[in-house]
Scaffold this motif. Structure first.
Motif, PDB file in Angstrom:
ATOM      1  N   ARG A 164      18.238  47.473  -7.974  1.00  0.00           N
ATOM      2  CA  ARG A 164      19.443  47.061  -8.682  1.00  0.00           C
ATOM      3  C   ARG A 164      20.411  48.231  -8.847  1.00  0.00           C
ATOM      4  O   ARG A 164      21.632  48.034  -8.911  1.00  0.00           O
ATOM      5  CB  ARG A 164      19.041  46.478 -10.032  1.00  0.00           C
ATOM      6  CG  ARG A 164      20.159  45.941 -10.873  1.00  0.00           C
ATOM      7  CD  ARG A 164      21.074  45.041 -10.119  1.00  0.00           C
ATOM      8  NE  ARG A 164      20.517  43.736  -9.816  1.00  0.00           N
ATOM      9  CZ  ARG A 164      21.118  42.860  -9.041  1.00  0.00           C
ATOM     10  NH1 ARG A 164      22.275  43.136  -8.509  1.00  0.00           N
ATOM     11  NH2 ARG A 164      20.553  41.708  -8.786  1.00  0.00           N
ATOM     12  N   ARG A 202      22.241  48.090  -5.503  1.00  0.00           N
ATOM     13  CA  ARG A 202      23.043  46.917  -5.167  1.00  0.00           C
ATOM     14  C   ARG A 202      24.174  46.693  -6.133  1.00  0.00           C
ATOM     15  O   ARG A 202      25.240  46.210  -5.795  1.00  0.00           O
ATOM     16  CB  ARG A 202      22.145  45.687  -5.148  1.00  0.00           C
ATOM     17  CG  ARG A 202      21.361  45.614  -3.889  1.00  0.00           C
ATOM     18  CD  ARG A 202      20.316  44.562  -3.956  1.00  0.00           C
ATOM     19  NE  ARG A 202      20.869  43.247  -4.266  1.00  0.00           N
ATOM     20  CZ  ARG A 202      20.184  42.131  -4.164  1.00  0.00           C
ATOM     21  NH1 ARG A 202      18.955  42.182  -3.792  1.00  0.00           N
ATOM     22  NH2 ARG A 202      20.725  40.982  -4.458  1.00  0.00           N
ATOM     23  N   ARG A 255      17.010  39.289  -8.929  1.00  0.00           N
ATOM     24  CA  ARG A 255      17.465  37.980  -8.488  1.00  0.00           C
ATOM     25  C   ARG A 255      18.526  37.355  -9.367  1.00  0.00           C
ATOM     26  O   ARG A 255      19.276  36.502  -8.900  1.00  0.00           O
ATOM     27  CB  ARG A 255      16.268  37.022  -8.421  1.00  0.00           C
ATOM     28  CG  ARG A 255      15.267  37.386  -7.382  1.00  0.00           C
ATOM     29  CD  ARG A 255      15.736  37.001  -6.026  1.00  0.00           C
ATOM     30  NE  ARG A 255      15.921  35.551  -5.924  1.00  0.00           N
ATOM     31  CZ  ARG A 255      16.531  34.963  -4.936  1.00  0.00           C
ATOM     32  NH1 ARG A 255      17.030  35.692  -3.964  1.00  0.00           N
ATOM     33  NH2 ARG A 255      16.674  33.654  -4.905  1.00  0.00           N
ATOM     34  N   ASP A 280      20.499  35.113  -0.077  1.00  0.00           N
ATOM     35  CA  ASP A 280      20.315  35.782  -1.354  1.00  0.00           C
ATOM     36  C   ASP A 280      20.781  37.231  -1.291  1.00  0.00           C
ATOM     37  O   ASP A 280      20.380  38.051  -2.089  1.00  0.00           O
ATOM     38  CB  ASP A 280      18.842  35.741  -1.754  1.00  0.00           C
ATOM     39  CG  ASP A 280      17.957  36.283  -0.668  1.00  0.00           C
ATOM     40  OD1 ASP A 280      16.760  36.451  -0.909  1.00  0.00           O
ATOM     41  OD2 ASP A 280      18.473  36.549   0.447  1.00  0.00           O
ATOM     42  N   ASP A 281      21.634  37.515  -0.360  1.00  0.00           N
ATOM     43  CA  ASP A 281      21.993  38.918  -0.165  1.00  0.00           C
ATOM     44  C   ASP A 281      23.001  39.393  -1.198  1.00  0.00           C
ATOM     45  O   ASP A 281      22.850  40.437  -1.794  1.00  0.00           O
ATOM     46  CB  ASP A 281      22.563  39.093   1.245  1.00  0.00           C
ATOM     47  CG  ASP A 281      22.461  40.525   1.685  1.00  0.00           C
ATOM     48  OD1 ASP A 281      23.038  40.882   2.711  1.00  0.00           O
ATOM     49  OD2 ASP A 281      21.786  41.306   0.982  1.00  0.00           O
ATOM     50  N   PRO A 307      24.972  38.765  -4.730  1.00  0.00           N
ATOM     51  CA  PRO A 307      25.090  37.969  -5.940  1.00  0.00           C
ATOM     52  C   PRO A 307      26.506  37.464  -6.102  1.00  0.00           C
ATOM     53  O   PRO A 307      27.456  38.052  -5.560  1.00  0.00           O
ATOM     54  CB  PRO A 307      24.722  38.975  -7.032  1.00  0.00           C
ATOM     55  CG  PRO A 307      25.023  40.288  -6.439  1.00  0.00           C
ATOM     56  CD  PRO A 307      24.763  40.165  -4.987  1.00  0.00           C
TER      57      PRO A 307
END
Lengths: 134, 120
Positions: free
Chosen positions: A22, A25, B30, B110-111, B113
């Motif tokens: 995270r 990303r 996720r 799912d790459d 968000p």
């Protein structure tokens, strides 16, 4: 018992690595800080399991300090950088920078009427660390 | 015999705690926006840490060790609760819109968000 604890430690480490994705990303500052807090919590869990596994009681003290420091990191991030109301007010030199030729700096020009811009995770003012022009 | 049963119970508790950590990490990766990520992080991880602490408490030799483990858990509880509250409040003050189901990109991988700005 020790083999099982080793496997559990490995699982914790893999979970930590997955969670730290995270940081990479994204997209906002707060998401990255949440990953840092994940590092704190998972690190505490790994340290107390390691203290049991290798019979090193000092690692529990390390876990205690790590829990405290993870809290302080998130508190400092929210209080001084990210929260638009609690953020540190820009100094007079940073405020006058817009009239002294630094208009092109993003954030300095639109500081007056910006307000809580939706989705924009940048700090409202350009009060970054080491911002000492003026 | 009693020792092996106790070891089994401890391993069961610690394994359950590690499972909650893994679930928390998956949730952090996720979930679509910062509020749901706070939800995944602060609750699942602290439950996992609590289970690990209980599992380690069953084999702790002395009262000082037990007290220190409980203290670590309480400190982490306070840390996660206040940090989650503060990050969520700051996000609300900055105008971050909570994710809604219509923000989901249709049939997307799912790459990436969905954007946090409410879709504009």
């Amino acid at each position: 018992m020790t083999t099982a604890l080793d496997l559990l430690l490995l699982a914790l480490l893999l979970s930590l690595i997955v969670g730290l994705g995270r940081v990479w990303r994204g997209p906002g500052f707060a998401d990255r800080m949440l990953a840092a807090q994940l590092l704190g919590t998972t690190g505490v869990a790994m340290l107390i399991v390691l203290a049991e596994r290798f019979a090193q009681p000092a690692l529990r003290d390390v876990a205690l300090v790590l829990a405290l420091l993870a809290l302080l990191a998130v508190l400092a991030f929210v209080a001084r950088v990210w929260d638009p109301d609690d953020a540190v007010e820009p100094t007079a030199s940073a405020d006058g920078a817009g009239s002294t030729g630094l208009v092109g700096e993003p954030g300095a020009a639109a500081s007056g009427s910006d307000g809580p811009s939706s989705g924009d995770h940048r700090p409202r003012q350009s009060n970054g660390v080491g911002d000492d022009h003026g | 015999m009693a020792d092996s049963i106790m070891d089994g119970v401890r391993l069961l508790l610690i394994t359950a705690g590690v499972a909650f950590f893994i679930i928390g990490s998956i949730g952090l990766i996720r979930f679509p926006d910062v509020y749901t990520r706070i939800h995944a992080l602060t609750k699942a991880d602290n439950l996992g840490l609590g289970l690990i602490v209980i599992g380690l408490l069953l084999g702790a030799g002395s009262l000082a060790t037990s007290a220190k483990l409980v203290l670590i858990w309480l400190l982490t509880l306070v840390a996660s609760a206040s940090a989650g509250y503060l990050v969520a409040r700051a996000a609300r003050r900055r105008g971050v819109k909570p994710w809604q189901a219509k923000d989901t990109p249709p049939a997307k991988g799912d790459d990436t968000p969905p954007p946090q700005s409410g879709g504009h």
